[in-house]
Write a protein that holds these residues in place. Structure first.
Motif, PDB file in Angstrom:
ATOM      1  N   GLY A   1       0.813  -1.209   0.000  1.00  0.00           N
ATOM      2  CA  GLY A   1       0.000   0.000   0.000  1.00  0.00           C
ATOM      3  C   GLY A   1       0.847   1.260   0.000  1.00  0.00           C
ATOM      4  N   MET A   2       2.170   1.115  -0.098  1.00  0.00           N
ATOM      5  CA  MET A   2       3.080   2.267  -0.060  1.00  0.00           C
ATOM      6  C   MET A   2       3.283   2.833  -1.461  1.00  0.00           C
ATOM      7  N   ARG A   3       3.655   4.104  -1.497  1.00  0.00           N
ATOM      8  CA  ARG A   3       4.025   4.794  -2.739  1.00  0.00           C
ATOM      9  C   ARG A   3       5.354   5.504  -2.497  1.00  0.00           C
ATOM     10  N   ASP A   4       6.178   5.582  -3.532  1.00  0.00           N
ATOM     11  CA  ASP A   4       7.436   6.322  -3.386  1.00  0.00           C
ATOM     12  C   ASP A   4       7.167   7.811  -3.568  1.00  0.00           C
ATOM     13  N   SER A   5       8.216   8.630  -3.537  1.00  0.00           N
ATOM     14  CA  SER A   5       8.057  10.087  -3.613  1.00  0.00           C
ATOM     15  C   SER A   5       7.473  10.543  -4.950  1.00  0.00           C
ATOM     16  N   GLN A   6       7.556   9.697  -5.972  1.00  0.00           N
ATOM     17  CA  GLN A   6       6.988  10.023  -7.284  1.00  0.00           C
ATOM     18  C   GLN A   6       5.572   9.476  -7.449  1.00  0.00           C
ATOM     19  N   GLY A   7       5.054   8.837  -6.395  1.00  0.00           N
ATOM     20  CA  GLY A   7       3.705   8.291  -6.442  1.00  0.00           C
ATOM     21  C   GLY A   7       3.594   6.904  -7.039  1.00  0.00           C
ATOM     22  N   ARG A   8       4.746   6.271  -7.320  1.00  0.00           N
ATOM     23  CA  ARG A   8       4.721   4.923  -7.904  1.00  0.00           C
ATOM     24  C   ARG A   8       4.453   3.879  -6.827  1.00  0.00           C
ATOM     25  N   PRO A   9       3.718   2.823  -7.172  1.00  0.00           N
ATOM     26  CA  PRO A   9       3.502   1.731  -6.212  1.00  0.00           C
ATOM     27  C   PRO A   9       4.830   1.072  -5.834  1.00  0.00           C
ATOM     28  N   VAL A  10       4.886   0.564  -4.602  1.00  0.00           N
ATOM     29  CA  VAL A  10       6.077  -0.112  -4.097  1.00  0.00           C
ATOM     30  C   VAL A  10       5.761  -1.603  -3.966  1.00  0.00           C
ATOM     31  N   ILE A  11       6.651  -2.418  -4.508  1.00  0.00           N
ATOM     32  CA  ILE A  11       6.502  -3.876  -4.479  1.00  0.00           C
ATOM     33  C   ILE A  11       7.524  -4.428  -3.494  1.00  0.00           C
ATOM     34  N   SER A  12       7.069  -5.309  -2.622  1.00  0.00           N
ATOM     35  CA  SER A  12       7.942  -5.954  -1.643  1.00  0.00           C
ATOM     36  C   SER A  12       8.313  -7.344  -2.141  1.00  0.00           C
ATOM     37  N   LEU A  13       9.612  -7.650  -2.088  1.00  0.00           N
ATOM     38  CA  LEU A  13      10.114  -8.964  -2.494  1.00  0.00           C
ATOM     39  C   LEU A  13      10.877  -9.595  -1.347  1.00  0.00           C
ATOM     40  N   THR A  14      10.713 -10.885  -1.173  1.00  0.00           N
ATOM     41  CA  THR A  14      11.554 -11.677  -0.278  1.00  0.00           C
ATOM     42  C   THR A  14      12.196 -12.751  -1.141  1.00  0.00           C
ATOM     43  N   VAL A  15      13.511 -12.866  -1.058  1.00  0.00           N
ATOM     44  CA  VAL A  15      14.260 -13.818  -1.871  1.00  0.00           C
ATOM     45  C   VAL A  15      15.159 -14.667  -0.966  1.00  0.00           C
ATOM     46  N   ASN A  16      15.505 -15.862  -1.440  1.00  0.00           N
ATOM     47  CA  ASN A  16      16.326 -16.736  -0.600  1.00  0.00           C
ATOM     48  C   ASN A  16      17.821 -16.543  -0.873  1.00  0.00           C
ATOM     49  N   ALA A  17      18.270 -15.337  -0.647  1.00  0.00           N
ATOM     50  CA  ALA A  17      19.687 -15.000  -0.752  1.00  0.00           C
ATOM     51  C   ALA A  17      20.042 -14.133   0.442  1.00  0.00           C
ATOM     52  N   ARG A  18      21.222 -14.337   0.978  1.00  0.00           N
ATOM     53  CA  ARG A  18      21.635 -13.559   2.154  1.00  0.00           C
ATOM     54  C   ARG A  18      21.870 -12.102   1.828  1.00  0.00           C
ATOM     55  N   THR A  19      22.364 -11.836   0.636  1.00  0.00           N
ATOM     56  CA  THR A  19      22.623 -10.449   0.251  1.00  0.00           C
ATOM     57  C   THR A  19      21.804 -10.127  -1.000  1.00  0.00           C
ATOM     58  N   PRO A  20      21.200  -8.960  -1.035  1.00  0.00           N
ATOM     59  CA  PRO A  20      20.324  -8.609  -2.151  1.00  0.00           C
ATOM     60  C   PRO A  20      21.019  -7.877  -3.302  1.00  0.00           C
ATOM     61  N   ASP A  21      22.325  -7.663  -3.213  1.00  0.00           N
ATOM     62  CA  ASP A  21      23.014  -6.809  -4.180  1.00  0.00           C
ATOM     63  C   ASP A  21      22.878  -7.294  -5.626  1.00  0.00           C
ATOM     64  N   GLY A  22      23.132  -8.565  -5.874  1.00  0.00           N
ATOM     65  CA  GLY A  22      23.027  -9.097  -7.241  1.00  0.00           C
ATOM     66  C   GLY A  22      21.604  -9.028  -7.771  1.00  0.00           C
ATOM     67  N   ILE A  23      20.644  -9.278  -6.913  1.00  0.00           N
ATOM     68  CA  ILE A  23      19.241  -9.219  -7.326  1.00  0.00           C
ATOM     69  C   ILE A  23      18.857  -7.780  -7.656  1.00  0.00           C
ATOM     70  N   ALA A  24      19.345  -6.831  -6.865  1.00  0.00           N
ATOM     71  CA  ALA A  24      19.056  -5.414  -7.133  1.00  0.00           C
ATOM     72  C   ALA A  24      19.606  -5.010  -8.497  1.00  0.00           C
ATOM     73  N   ARG A  25      20.810  -5.464  -8.835  1.00  0.00           N
ATOM     74  CA  ARG A  25      21.385  -5.140 -10.150  1.00  0.00           C
ATOM     75  C   ARG A  25      20.562  -5.770 -11.274  1.00  0.00           C
ATOM     76  N   SER A  26      20.129  -6.999 -11.065  1.00  0.00           N
ATOM     77  CA  SER A  26      19.317  -7.669 -12.084  1.00  0.00           C
ATOM     78  C   SER A  26      17.983  -6.952 -12.284  1.00  0.00           C
ATOM     79  N   LEU A  27      17.341  -6.556 -11.191  1.00  0.00           N
ATOM     80  CA  LEU A  27      16.081  -5.812 -11.300  1.00  0.00           C
ATOM     81  C   LEU A  27      16.284  -4.495 -12.031  1.00  0.00           C
TER      82      LEU A  27
END
Length: 129
Positions: A68-94
């Motif tokens: 139900g959150m929106r960022d400062s530009q009014g875009r919807p925010v999507i929450s992800l849970t992934v089975n990796a200890r660090t999210p850095d590689g996933i953030a780059r892929s996204l």
């Protein structure tokens, strides 16, 4: 099936769980996982594209939810849970898929760091052979 899990399922289906219990049932805390918050314009949202960006990193997508959150530009925010200890590689892929990662949280506990260091040391030992 575990009786406790079956009871929880029955209570969930019958709408007999308190709101907090329902939330904990749908989004349980997981070890060895990371959380990411992603913002995108509604017309660019694609659960399958997000899942593919995560899976391109050989990581499983454990949960995806449009919040139900929106960022400062009014875009919807999507929450992800992934089975990796660090999210850095996933953030780059996204980002390569055109999604903006606005927040990440990984498992950076001292125990997790020690295990990661031990795994790297084991890999280096095998590479030296």
């Amino acid at each position: 099936m575990n009786t406790r899990h079956a009871d929880t399922l029955r209570l969930y289906i019958n709408n007999e769980l308190a709101p907090l219990e329902r939330l904990e049932t749908l989004l349980p805390d997981r070890t060895d996982s990371s959380e990411l918050l992603v913002a995108c314009a509604p017309e660019h949202y694609s659960a399958s594209a997000i899942a593919k960006a995560v899976e391109d990193c050989d990581v499983q997508l454990l949960a995806l939810s449009v919040t139900g959150m929106r960022d400062s530009q009014g875009r919807p925010v999507i929450s992800l849970t992934v089975n990796a200890r660090t999210p850095d590689g996933i953030a780059r892929s996204l980002a390569r898929y055109g999604y903006e990662v606005i927040h990440t949280r990984g498992d950076l506990s001292p125990r997790a760091q020690s295990e990661a260091i031990a795994r790297v040391n084991e890999l280096l030992h095998y590479l030296e052979l």
